[in-house]
Design an enzyme around this catalytic site. Structure first.
Site, mmCIF file in Angstrom:
data_model
loop_
_atom_site.group_PDB
_atom_site.id
_atom_site.type_symbol
_atom_site.label_atom_id
_atom_site.label_comp_id
_atom_site.label_asym_id
_atom_site.label_seq_id
_atom_site.Cartn_x
_atom_site.Cartn_y
_atom_site.Cartn_z
ATOM 1 N N TRP A 1 0.721 -1.255 -0.402
ATOM 2 C CA TRP A 1 -0.278 -0.349 -0.139
ATOM 3 C C TRP A 1 1.137 1.072 0.069
ATOM 4 O O TRP A 1 0.424 2.502 -0.584
ATOM 5 C CB TRP A 1 -1.005 -0.003 1.159
ATOM 6 C CG TRP A 1 -1.827 -1.232 0.942
ATOM 7 C CD1 TRP A 1 -2.979 -2.051 1.540
ATOM 8 C CD2 TRP A 1 -3.366 -1.171 -0.246
ATOM 9 N NE1 TRP A 1 -2.772 -3.188 1.153
ATOM 10 C CE2 TRP A 1 -3.377 -2.455 -0.016
ATOM 11 C CE3 TRP A 1 -3.388 -0.346 -1.207
ATOM 12 C CZ2 TRP A 1 -4.531 -2.921 -0.745
ATOM 13 C CZ3 TRP A 1 -4.041 -1.052 -2.142
ATOM 14 C CH2 TRP A 1 -4.752 -2.045 -1.683
ATOM 15 N N ASP B 1 -1.126 6.605 6.905
ATOM 16 C CA ASP B 1 -2.527 5.418 6.454
ATOM 17 C C ASP B 1 -2.803 4.341 7.418
ATOM 18 O O ASP B 1 -1.796 3.879 7.329
ATOM 19 C CB ASP B 1 -1.709 4.754 4.831
ATOM 20 C CG ASP B 1 -3.153 3.881 4.229
ATOM 21 O OD1 ASP B 1 -3.885 3.664 5.412
ATOM 22 O OD2 ASP B 1 -2.740 3.446 2.813
ATOM 23 N N LYS C 1 -12.147 -1.687 7.449
ATOM 24 C CA LYS C 1 -11.420 -2.118 8.475
ATOM 25 C C LYS C 1 -11.628 -2.758 9.966
ATOM 26 O O LYS C 1 -12.283 -3.384 9.748
ATOM 27 C CB LYS C 1 -10.123 -2.416 8.088
ATOM 28 C CG LYS C 1 -9.953 -1.428 6.886
ATOM 29 C CD LYS C 1 -8.851 -3.242 6.032
ATOM 30 C CE LYS C 1 -8.236 -2.694 4.699
ATOM 31 N NZ LYS C 1 -8.567 -3.608 3.369
#
Lengths: 371, 371
Positions: B108, B177, B201
């Protein structure tokens, strides 16, 4: 278990987010803890699970069938609402030596133009500002620029309550913001290059935007675009470029199923919608000037019925009485005032009839008190 | 009325969209037809209605309280997921003569860098690629560029299963992030300029992204940015620049309430999460090499436990047996393979214990059959 809250529902005339069909809400509720096929909620399953992929494919197929979408179009589910489309459209479709043509028929068309201006050359083919957007042009009388990348129109302006009945018919790709009348009537998709609609009027909840794009236009997406903003990226990954709004897509699929199986398709839906709108416009036209519609009669929206009363005081009174009758969210958009009755697909006829009855009663009881 | 589907639920180890707390799902279900205050579904009410404004303010306040967000930060609810943040961050924060610094600790972080490269000058301060992202740097040993606009880090890499325990402590704004460990533990927000997390999540459904931004950074948003992509636009309109993902915001508020009222805050949540992760890492460490964890032990994620078995065949067997035990979505990301158990906040201890038991049994029964 859940209690029966159905009877506590009001008639919600909100312009969006707006009504959903009650059977759709009931299905969402009944499957909320665990989808029958998945053992987990639609809110929890992976966007790459077979269960979700089936849900997404089903939603796409139902939209394709309802709208008779030709095979050379792709159906995408994106985020960011129409606002992000206002930018993505010129970012993807407007080349350096081209001009983007805009037909401005209300607030949303103007906002779309404002974003396009940031991205390249634009041309306004028509602007209804001088008559406060109560009018529409005849599309066949408008000529796209010689170097036109596309012509952008707004099929229905929610704030002013004007709606195109005509189909466009230009040779250049037509880009249409269908946000507020998507799925409310049949549409000849082949006449458009790109159709987009945020879902929260007729198609689903806020947070999912349907984009129907002709495949040849995907080639226009530059590889230098930010990844999320490229139609090509979304199309080549079948809307799984990143995690899509899974719940919203599920609801769009349920709404499409309701349109097919309960309503009987978009022709039947359009008939229902015309009947609903006519009830309100008839009251306006027969009120002897007590209610004054905003739109010219020939351009009146079947989705958003906009009108004024003789004074601000009477409007406030009317809204208060409406609320007492469980007829809610009737206040016009803050930018234009007046009354706005949004009567999208999921507004039942009964709600419209109750509003009509109130309008008749209110006009009769106010007749002696007017200045 | 709805039937009791609770008992049909599996243990869902999906990396995201992922588990939601069952009491949150039950509340959504019970209020789905009509919010008690509104007479309409959360899916139907206007984003400008008093009922929705109260829901959004409540969600913001609960996040602020849970994370002790200082007063000079704004909490925004956006769309487009982390992918759109990958572009919005440099578009808003990276000036022409500046450099954006990236610490690449997994898939990511690399994707975030790839988008920043399109927008301006970037510098990679550290990249774990040479050891297949099983390692993390010591942040205090990394030096931002002299003209650094910000340093971007990824607090938890879901695919590789590595997680920073350290706080950053650089003078330049740190952009983090936090998508996959947001709300899983306390965090010192004051050490960051911008924290972002897609909700799917730990915080809610797919389709809503939480951005917590220090107010002084809002001044960096250029007025020439596309409207939806400007943090300043979203902040000055309190996330109502356009129609926000109303349902997602409602669910984030319910999850935050569950964290406060049922779990007892983020310290308590972190303790639960550590206990869950330790159960699985203990099996790995005591398996005599049968299970091999991907991450170096000191950087192991409490959210995503990644490991391999001695062969692809054994992995396939393990996944099949897991599914028979209703332990689902354990396959590692398609880019790295192996097994991944995502055990976010809402994964109950019972699910982890059942997975641990299966791991123990499977290793014991496979001992004689190994090559």
């Amino acid at each position: 278990m859940s209690t029966d809250t159905t009877t506590q529902r009001v008639f919600n005339f909100s312009a969006g987010p707006a009504n959903l069909p009650l059977p759709v809400l009931e299905t969402i509720r009944d499957e909320l803890i665990a989808l029958p096929s998945a053992g987990a909620s639609i809110l929890e399953i992976s966007h790459r699970s077979p269960e979700f992929l089936a849900i997404q494919a089903d939603a796409q197929q139902r939209l394709k069938d309802l709208l008779s979408v030709p095979d050379n179009y792709r159906i995408l589910f994106l985020q960011g609402g129409s606002r992000l489309q206002f930018s993505m459209i010129p970012m993807n479709l407007l080349g350096k030596s081209q001009c983007a043509d805009y037909v401005i028929t209300g607030t949303w068309g103007k906002k779309a133009l404002d974003e396009a201006v940031r991205e390249g050359e634009t041309c306004v083919l028509w602007d209804g500002k001088k008559t406060n957007y109560n009018d529409l042009p005849t599309m066949s009388e408008l000529s796209p620029s010689t170097n036109s990348a596309y012509v952008h129109i707004t099929s229905n302006e929610t704030i002013q309550g004007v709606q195109f009945l005509e189909s466009p018919g230009w040779d250049v790709p037509v880009v249409c913001d269908c946000s507020s009348d998507f799925l409310s009537r049949p549409i000849d998709v082949a006449q458009y290059g790109l159709i987009y609609a945020c879902a929260q009027k007729n198609a689903g909840p806020a947070g999912v935007t349907v984009v129907i794009i002709r495949e040849d236009l995907l080639k226009r997406s530059s590889e230098s675009l930010p990844g999320y903003l490229s139609y090509q990226n979304h199309a080549s990954n079948d809307s799984l470029y990143n995690t899509p709004p899974t719940f919203g897509i599920y609801v769009v699929g349920l709404v499409a199923r309701w349109l097919q199986e309960t309503v009987g398709g978009l022709e039947a839906m359009a008939t229902r919608n015309e009947k609903k709108a006519q009830q309100l416009y008839d009251v306006i036209d027969q009120s002897g000037g007590f209610y004054v519609g905003h739109s010219k009669p020939e351009h009146r929206s079947k989705m958003n019925v906009t009108f004024r009363l003789p004074s601000e005081d009477l409007q406030a009174d009317f809204l208060a009485q409406a609320k007492q009758h469980q007829l809610c969210s009737l206040k016009g958009h803050r930018s234009v005032g007046g009354i706005r009755a949004s009567i999208y697909n999921a507004m039942p006829l009964e709600g419209v009839q109750q509003l009509r009855d109130l309008m008749l009663e209110f006009a009769a009881s106010s007749a002696g008190h007017e200045k």
